[in-house]
Motif scaffolding. Structure first.
Motif, PDB file in Angstrom:
ATOM      1  N   ASP A   6     -86.170 -99.850 -63.170  1.00 25.87           N
ATOM      2  CA  ASP A   6     -85.338 -99.715 -64.370  1.00 25.87           C
ATOM      3  C   ASP A   6     -86.205 -99.324 -65.568  1.00 25.87           C
ATOM      4  N   LEU A   7     -86.226-100.143 -66.620  1.00 27.90           N
ATOM      5  CA  LEU A   7     -87.059 -99.866 -67.792  1.00 27.90           C
ATOM      6  C   LEU A   7     -88.219-100.857 -67.894  1.00 27.90           C
ATOM      7  N   ASN A   8     -88.648-101.347 -66.734  1.00 25.01           N
ATOM      8  CA  ASN A   8     -89.683-102.387 -66.685  1.00 25.01           C
ATOM      9  C   ASN A   8     -90.956-101.875 -66.026  1.00 25.01           C
ATOM     10  N   LEU A   9     -92.073-102.365 -66.509  1.00 24.21           N
ATOM     11  CA  LEU A   9     -93.381-102.117 -65.907  1.00 24.21           C
ATOM     12  C   LEU A   9     -94.088-103.450 -65.744  1.00 24.21           C
ATOM     13  N   ASN A  10     -94.385-103.810 -64.492  1.00 23.69           N
ATOM     14  CA  ASN A  10     -95.124-105.038 -64.197  1.00 23.69           C
ATOM     15  C   ASN A  10     -96.535-104.655 -63.765  1.00 23.69           C
ATOM     16  N   ILE A  11     -97.550-105.213 -64.428  1.00 26.96           N
ATOM     17  CA  ILE A  11     -98.950-104.886 -64.173  1.00 26.96           C
ATOM     18  C   ILE A  11     -99.675-106.145 -63.720  1.00 26.96           C
ATOM     19  N   GLN A  12    -100.340-106.076 -62.562  1.00 27.41           N
ATOM     20  CA  GLN A  12    -101.153-107.184 -62.053  1.00 27.41           C
ATOM     21  C   GLN A  12    -102.523-106.612 -61.698  1.00 27.41           C
ATOM     22  N   PHE A  13    -103.409-106.563 -62.691  1.00 28.00           N
ATOM     23  CA  PHE A  13    -104.726-105.963 -62.540  1.00 28.00           C
ATOM     24  C   PHE A  13    -105.818-107.031 -62.617  1.00 28.00           C
ATOM     25  N   PHE A  14    -107.018-106.678 -62.161  1.00 34.75           N
ATOM     26  CA  PHE A  14    -108.115-107.643 -62.119  1.00 34.75           C
ATOM     27  C   PHE A  14    -109.435-106.897 -62.003  1.00 34.75           C
ATOM     28  N   VAL A  15    -110.520-107.601 -62.362  1.00 35.84           N
ATOM     29  CA  VAL A  15    -111.871-107.041 -62.291  1.00 35.84           C
ATOM     30  C   VAL A  15    -112.779-108.024 -61.572  1.00 35.84           C
TER      31      VAL A  15
END
Length: 561
Positions: free
Chosen positions: A311-320
């Motif tokens: 839809d109009l959503n962005l889910n970000i699950q990032f890591f270093v």
């Protein structure tokens, strides 16, 4: 295959069962106990309560992680139904030793039986199950060993290698290695099998950009080949098969009993999680353009991760891995500052002292199993992300998921970095070495969706992937064979990178498995078989079906269960 093979009679089955310590089992679809007259309500209610539990599903011989591959006309969501066997094997061997595997391979080869191999049922192409087949279930082969000084056949000594048996799952590996402050390069799902189709297909995961693909770190395989022989594979012996099993796909060349893998000291993890919502299409398009243009900057400081678009959503699950908390936080703040007008329903950055600490936290965020889904995917070249970010972003916005249709874009930011730099000679699709990420379009459907509607959804998925392909290298684009469309046209090139790469794998397949004992949909060599994979195109011989001898099957099940 020859038609001269005879179906084992009841006495032969009894002797076979004795030879495998009574490990012959009947196999039922996940919800089979909810059908029948009367249904077994105790088992049925347990199935209903555990339906979306991935761990529970791995412990059921007949269960697949995505229920559509069981094709059994029954589920925990339906009322009184007639539950067919569908695509689920009738009989299986609950193997716990190498001897069980050897006996099963010899039986299936000698009698021209259809064989499938399964550990956990994590398979988006339905390769871990087949109607009228004998199941080799290796889920309970769980040994894990730390080899403090493992000597390669070349004489080199490797510190802290590990040997994993066929049924070990990545969550078990990570938890066990945490005791030694070590990590292996594995998957993001705790219930995925460590050395089955995941590893044999290449194996990407959260630490791939840091150290490479899982198959890049295999030191040795212990396998059973189609002739019923046990073989050791490494860089000194059985080199062609060793090359093929490190990326050429599971269910294709041999049964892997165990594998020896490299490990690394466990990194700390800086984790960043955002849930962002836009108010309209125009603003969402600008958000995705900002995000895609920002990916090279994130790559430069070591970020990896996953993102999701619906839809109009962005889910970000990032890591270093081993990231400097202040530095990586300040880098992501650049992205935040460009989007302060948007709604951040989640905005958090955390430091975890070990990978296992992060993984345990991340596992709580994972989705459930038991649904119906198809995947289609493409590997996105790093050059495209750098040179055509707006075009890529616009295509992602166009094909993004819609919650009302149970579709989603899944971005796996797991390539580039060491995946591109590593020089190991194995059979991983060479497109991985020039990619920066993988984009998946996933399409789900409700339980009561008709077969006709499911076919339309599958066609819609193909349309979306064809659009994605325009920014993934066109007709020469590739995808990851473990997360691909089972209806992918020209799959030989898409799954394996080039026709030449596929041809080399196929020549090895013919050498080690000339009669096609190990065969599965869109796997190496399957193009020489009929669509149901029961008849070689160059022969009139067919696999002998267990269902053709149902009276024997019933007797066997009653005898052994």
């Amino acid at each position: 295959m020859s038609n001269s093979a005879c179906w084992p009679n009841a006495l032969a089955w009894q002797k076979f069962n004795e030879s495998i310590d009574g490990r012959l089992i009947s196999v039922r679809p996940t919800a089979a106990f909810c059908a029948g007259s009367p249904p077994n309500m105790k088992v049925c209610n347990n199935a209903r309560s555990q339906w979306t539990n991935s761990t529970w599903r791995t412990n059921q011989a007949g269960s697949m992680q995505n229920h559509n591959w069981e094709n059994a006309s029954c589920s925990s969501h339906l009322g009184s139904v007639t539950c067919t066997q569908g695509s689920v094997p009738l009989l299986g061997v609950n193997a716990t030793t190498v001897e069980h595997v050897l006996a099963t391979i010899r039986l299936t080869s000698a009698n021209n039986l259809r064989l499938v191999i399964k550990s956990t049922g994590h398979d988006y192409l339905g390769r871990s199950t087949a109607a009228d087949s004998l199941l080799l279930w290796v889920h309970h082969m769980k040994n894990m060993s730390l080899l403090e000084q493992y000597k390669l056949c070349t004489g080199e000594s490797i510190s802290n290698a590990i040997r994993l048996d066929a049924g070990v799952q990545w969550g078990e590996v990570y938890s066990w290695l945490a005791n030694y402050k070590l990590i292996a390069i594995g998957g993001i799902s705790s219930t995925v099998g460590a050395i089955g189709g995941f590893l044999q297909g290449g194996g990407h995961g959260p630490l791939s950009r840091w150290k490479g693909m899982a198959a890049d770190h295999v030191l040795e395989f212990d396998v059973v080949t189609a002739d019923g022989q046990r073989r050791i594979l490494n860089t000194c012996q059985n080199q062609d098969l060793f090359w093929a099993l490190r990326g050429g796909g599971g269910q294709s060349f041999a049964v892997v009993i165990s594998a020896v893998l490299r490990t690394f000291p466990s990194p700390s993890m800086v984790s960043t999680i955002y849930n962002i919502s836009a108010t309209n299409e125009i603003r969402y398009s600008r958000l995705i353009r900002d995000f895609i243009r920002f990916l090279p900057t994130l790559a430069n400081v070591g970020y990896s991760g996953y993102f999701y678009m619906t839809d109009l959503n962005l889910n970000i699950q990032f890591f270093v891995p081993n990231g400097n908390f202040s530095l990586v936080t300040s880098i992501f703040n650049q992205f935040n500052n460009n989007n302060t007008d948007l709604q951040f329903t989640t905005n958090s950055t955390s430091l975890f002292p070990t990978f296992n600490d992060y993984f345990s936290y991340r596992t709580k965020l994972s989705g459930s199993s038991g649904d119906h889904v198809l995947f289609g995917s493409r590997l996105i070249p790093e050059a495209i992300v750098h040179q055509q970010p707006n075009r890529l972003a616009d295509i992602l916005v166009q094909i993004r998921g819609r919650s009302k249709t149970q579709s989603m874009i899944r971005g796996h930011f797991v390539a580039g970095g060491e995946v591109s730099k590593i020089s190991v000679n194995n059979s991983i699709n060479p497109a991985w070495r020039t990619a920066l990420m993988q984009i998946i379009f996933s399409q789900g459907w409700h339980e009561n969706t008709s077969v006709t509607e499911q076919a339309l959804l599958a066609l819609h998925l193909r349309t979306q992937i064809e659009l994605l392909q325009t920014v993934a290298g066109g007709i020469l684009s590739s995808c990851y064979l473990n997360e691909a469309d089972p209806n992918e046209p020209h799959w030989q090139q898409k799954f394996f990178g080039t026709q030449a790469h596929y041809n080399r794998l196929k020549s090895i397949k013919k050498a080690v498995d000339p009669n096609g004992l190990f065969i599965c949909k869109n796997c190496v060599g399957s193009d020489d078989w009929s669509s149901d994979l029961n008849c070689p195109k160059a022969s009139i011989a067919n696999r002998i079906h267990i269902v053709s001898f149902a009276f024997f099957v019933v007797a066997i099940v009653q005898l052994f269960q």
